[in-house]
Structure formats: C-alpha cells, structure tokens
Design a protein around this motif. Structure first.
Motif, PDB file in Angstrom:
ATOM      1  N   UNK A 164       1.154  -1.168   0.293  1.00 16.57           N
ATOM      2  CA  UNK A 164      -0.360   0.017   0.016  1.00 16.57           C
ATOM      3  C   UNK A 164       0.605   1.385   0.048  1.00 16.57           C
ATOM      4  N   UNK A 165       2.178   0.665   0.759  1.00 12.80           N
ATOM      5  CA  UNK A 165       2.703   2.213   0.349  1.00 12.80           C
ATOM      6  C   UNK A 165       3.188   2.427  -1.162  1.00 12.80           C
ATOM      7  N   UNK A 166       3.392   4.010  -1.181  1.00 11.12           N
ATOM      8  CA  UNK A 166       3.779   4.422  -2.881  1.00 11.12           C
ATOM      9  C   UNK A 166       4.868   4.060  -2.681  1.00 11.12           C
ATOM     10  N   UNK A 167       6.010   3.581  -2.168  1.00  6.21           N
ATOM     11  CA  UNK A 167       7.588   3.924  -2.256  1.00  6.21           C
ATOM     12  C   UNK A 167       7.404   2.301  -1.907  1.00  6.21           C
ATOM     13  N   UNK A 168       6.919   1.529  -1.177  1.00  2.00           N
ATOM     14  CA  UNK A 168       6.856  -0.178  -1.005  1.00  2.00           C
ATOM     15  C   UNK A 168       7.028  -0.565  -1.799  1.00  2.00           C
ATOM     16  N   UNK A 169       7.750  -1.898  -1.527  1.00  2.00           N
ATOM     17  CA  UNK A 169       8.927  -2.895  -2.495  1.00  2.00           C
ATOM     18  C   UNK A 169       7.843  -3.838  -3.352  1.00  2.00           C
ATOM     19  N   UNK A 170       7.048  -3.690  -3.137  1.00  2.00           N
ATOM     20  CA  UNK A 170       5.896  -4.573  -3.512  1.00  2.00           C
ATOM     21  C   UNK A 170       4.989  -3.607  -5.285  1.00  2.00           C
ATOM     22  N   UNK A 171       5.153  -2.498  -5.002  1.00  2.00           N
ATOM     23  CA  UNK A 171       4.388  -1.799  -6.366  1.00  2.00           C
ATOM     24  C   UNK A 171       5.586  -2.054  -6.789  1.00  2.00           C
ATOM     25  N   UNK A 172       7.082  -2.301  -7.034  1.00  2.00           N
ATOM     26  CA  UNK A 172       7.524  -2.533  -8.356  1.00  2.00           C
ATOM     27  C   UNK A 172       6.524  -3.243  -9.326  1.00  2.00           C
ATOM     28  N   UNK A 173       6.094  -4.148  -9.055  1.00  2.00           N
ATOM     29  CA  UNK A 173       4.715  -4.938  -9.972  1.00  2.00           C
ATOM     30  C   UNK A 173       4.376  -4.332 -11.051  1.00  2.00           C
ATOM     31  N   UNK A 174       3.848  -2.924  -9.965  1.00  2.00           N
ATOM     32  CA  UNK A 174       2.284  -1.626 -11.116  1.00  2.00           C
ATOM     33  C   UNK A 174       3.393  -1.096 -11.182  1.00  2.00           C
ATOM     34  N   UNK A 175       4.473  -0.993 -11.656  1.00  2.00           N
ATOM     35  CA  UNK A 175       5.324  -0.068 -12.381  1.00  2.00           C
ATOM     36  C   UNK A 175       5.882  -0.767 -13.304  1.00  2.00           C
ATOM     37  N   UNK A 176       6.264  -2.420 -13.339  1.00  2.00           N
ATOM     38  CA  UNK A 176       6.881  -2.570 -14.607  1.00  2.00           C
ATOM     39  C   UNK A 176       5.734  -2.581 -15.555  1.00  2.00           C
ATOM     40  N   UNK A 177       4.426  -3.312 -14.731  1.00  2.00           N
ATOM     41  CA  UNK A 177       3.561  -3.996 -15.190  1.00  2.00           C
ATOM     42  C   UNK A 177       2.876  -2.481 -16.497  1.00  2.00           C
ATOM     43  N   UNK A 178       3.221  -1.841 -15.693  1.00  2.00           N
ATOM     44  CA  UNK A 178       2.433  -0.564 -16.008  1.00  2.00           C
ATOM     45  C   UNK A 178       3.034   0.408 -17.837  1.00  2.00           C
ATOM     46  N   UNK A 179       4.249   0.074 -17.323  1.00  2.00           N
ATOM     47  CA  UNK A 179       5.786   1.209 -17.903  1.00  2.00           C
ATOM     48  C   UNK A 179       5.218   0.070 -19.955  1.00  2.00           C
ATOM     49  N   UNK A 180       5.307  -1.735 -19.441  1.00  2.39           N
ATOM     50  CA  UNK A 180       5.100  -2.282 -20.396  1.00  2.39           C
ATOM     51  C   UNK A 180       3.594  -2.469 -21.188  1.00  2.39           C
ATOM     52  N   UNK A 181       2.821  -1.909 -20.076  1.00  3.89           N
ATOM     53  CA  UNK A 181       1.561  -1.590 -21.218  1.00  3.89           C
ATOM     54  C   UNK A 181       1.778  -0.267 -21.857  1.00  3.89           C
ATOM     55  N   UNK A 182       2.322   0.771 -21.276  1.00  9.29           N
ATOM     56  CA  UNK A 182       2.026   1.968 -21.911  1.00  9.29           C
ATOM     57  C   UNK A 182       3.373   2.581 -23.008  1.00  9.29           C
ATOM     58  N   UNK A 183       3.947   1.021 -23.295  1.00 13.38           N
ATOM     59  CA  UNK A 183       5.120   1.643 -24.116  1.00 13.38           C
ATOM     60  C   UNK A 183       5.482  -0.019 -25.172  1.00 13.38           C
ATOM     61  N   UNK A 184       4.273  -0.394 -25.049  1.00 16.72           N
ATOM     62  CA  UNK A 184       4.505  -1.296 -25.908  1.00 16.72           C
ATOM     63  C   UNK A 184       3.931  -1.513 -27.970  1.00 16.72           C
ATOM     64  N   UNK A 185       4.307  -0.529 -27.947  1.00 22.20           N
ATOM     65  CA  UNK A 185       4.262   0.517 -28.700  1.00 22.20           C
ATOM     66  C   UNK A 185       5.397   0.542 -29.699  1.00 22.20           C
ATOM     67  N   UNK A 186       5.621   1.573 -28.990  1.00 22.53           N
ATOM     68  CA  UNK A 186       7.059   3.035 -29.113  1.00 22.53           C
ATOM     69  C   UNK A 186       8.386   1.647 -29.244  1.00 22.53           C
ATOM     70  N   UNK A 187       8.571   0.854 -29.122  1.00 23.96           N
ATOM     71  CA  UNK A 187       9.591  -0.637 -29.005  1.00 23.96           C
ATOM     72  C   UNK A 187      10.801   0.663 -28.496  1.00 23.96           C
ATOM     73  N   UNK A 188      10.600   1.135 -27.342  1.00 28.48           N
ATOM     74  CA  UNK A 188      11.194   1.470 -26.720  1.00 28.48           C
ATOM     75  C   UNK A 188      11.856   0.622 -25.617  1.00 28.48           C
ATOM     76  N   UNK A 189      12.763  -0.365 -26.139  1.00 26.38           N
ATOM     77  CA  UNK A 189      13.264  -1.379 -25.646  1.00 26.38           C
ATOM     78  C   UNK A 189      14.375  -1.118 -24.387  1.00 26.38           C
ATOM     79  N   UNK A 190      15.691  -0.265 -24.722  1.00 26.76           N
ATOM     80  CA  UNK A 190      15.597   0.764 -23.285  1.00 26.76           C
ATOM     81  C   UNK A 190      15.052   0.957 -22.059  1.00 26.76           C
ATOM     82  N   UNK A 191      14.583   1.280 -22.172  1.00 23.56           N
ATOM     83  CA  UNK A 191      13.481   2.566 -21.435  1.00 23.56           C
ATOM     84  C   UNK A 191      12.602   1.029 -20.613  1.00 23.56           C
ATOM     85  N   UNK A 192      12.506  -0.505 -21.671  1.00 22.50           N
ATOM     86  CA  UNK A 192      11.815  -1.080 -20.816  1.00 22.50           C
ATOM     87  C   UNK A 192      12.810  -2.494 -20.062  1.00 22.50           C
TER      88      UNK A 192
END
Length: 204
Positions: free
Chosen positions: A20-48
């Motif tokens: 539940x903490x914004x900077x909690x370790x478990x929240x890292x899943x939400x970050x990477x999941x969102x990153x791949x969802x938002x950048x799946x089309x722009x092919x920013x391989x380095x960022x992903x």
C-alpha cells in the motif's frame, strides 16, 4: 482447497504495508506492468529493459548466483524485451472461460521457451522463478513459481513443476474461485493468485 482462505490471503497481501505504501517494494510490480502496457507500441527497448531490471532487483532476482548483477548490466534484457513484446496484446487478453485456457497456455509456454533459450545462450541460469517473475511483471501471464507459490500449489493439490499442465491447473483454479472474490478485482487473474500464493507461503 479452501476458497475462503485463498480470498483472505489475497486481501491480506493487498492491504500489506509494502503493497500500500507508494514507495513500497511490492509496488514495483505495478510500475513494470504499467511501463510495458504503455510502451508496448513505441518499441523503447532501452527504457523497458531498465524497468524490467529494476523490478527483478526489487523481487530478489539480482543475486550473485544469477550473474545478472555480477556479470551484466540492464542491457542484457533488451533481447528479452523484444521477445516479450511478440504476441504481447494476445497474452494480455486473458482467458474468459475454461475453454480458452489451452490455447492461451500454449502461447504462454512458447514465450517462456523463447526466454529460456535466450538467457541460456548468454550464460544466465533461466530458472523457473526468473522466467515466471518476468512473465508476471510484464504481462501477468503466469504467477511467479517461487518457493512460496509452490507451497500454495502443493496445499491445493496442484502440480508444482512449471509446465503447461501446471499453468492450465492454475487457470482452472482461477475460474473456481473468481466468483467468490470481491467485486473490486483490480488486478489480472494470475497476479491475484500470485498474491494468494505468496501470502500462504510466507505464513506456512
């Protein structure tokens, strides 16, 4: 199988401080999941690749024995990202009923095999835990087959060895319990099961 206990463990994980903490370790899943969802089309391989590496570090996959930390930097994940983005929309289109499980699992297993072959070629041990944590973080196509989730599988009489049969059983379990969960299902199906398994494994 106690559906009530599974539902309770999901809620315990969701309400845990690290989740539940914004900077909690478990929240890292939400970050990477969102990153791949938002950048799946722009092919920013380095960022992903950077996002994936940080997520894997948060979830304990950068230990020395894996060589990801001792031998490589995040760029080693770029070919893996390219593999992940193949059939990406299809793997985000989760089964809606039990009839769709077999075809979905075949596609998942094809990608797991491709990732396993890649990491093997570059000298990284493609453990079931590493491969499924990648699949969980990027597409939520599998739970993470770590020691905690295997305990959960054993307790529910399901196959513990990662493979197509086990993945089919995991999805079948989802359809057995989904109607008993809260209406506020705000995570993908196997992410919820991963929560239940992680919580059960920690407590047992």
């Amino acid at each position: 199988m106690d559906i009530k206990v599974i539902a309770e463990n999901i809620e315990k994980f969701r309400s845990s401080e690290c989740n539940t903490k914004e900077n909690g370790r478990y929240r890292s899943w939400e970050i990477v999941f969102k990153d791949f969802d938002e950048h799946q089309d722009d092919k920013d391989y380095d960022y992903l690749a950077r996002s994936l590496a940080l997520y894997l570090a948060s979830w304990g996959m950068m230990r020395g024995s894996s060589k990801l930390l001792t031998d490589y930097n995040y760029l080693i994940h770029i070919p893996a990202v390219q593999i992940i983005l193949v059939d990406f929309p299809e793997l985000k289109n989760y089964p809606q009923n039990e009839k769709e499980i077999d075809a979905y699992v075949r596609l998942v297993w094809k990608k797991i095999t491709a990732l396993k072959n890649y990491y093997s070629k570059v000298g990284i041990s493609p453990t079931d835990t590493l491969l499924t944590k990648i699949m969980l973080g990027t597409e939520a196509a599998t739970p993470a087959y770590d020691q905690y989730f295997r305990k959960f599988l054993k307790a529910n009489g399901l196959a513990q060895k990662l493979g197509e049969q086990s993945l089919k059983e995991v999805w079948a379990l989802w359809f057995k319990i989904k109607s008993d969960l809260s209406n506020e299902v705000d995570y993908p199906p196997v992410k919820l099961l991963d929560m239940a398994g992680f919580q059960y494994g920690q407590e047992n």
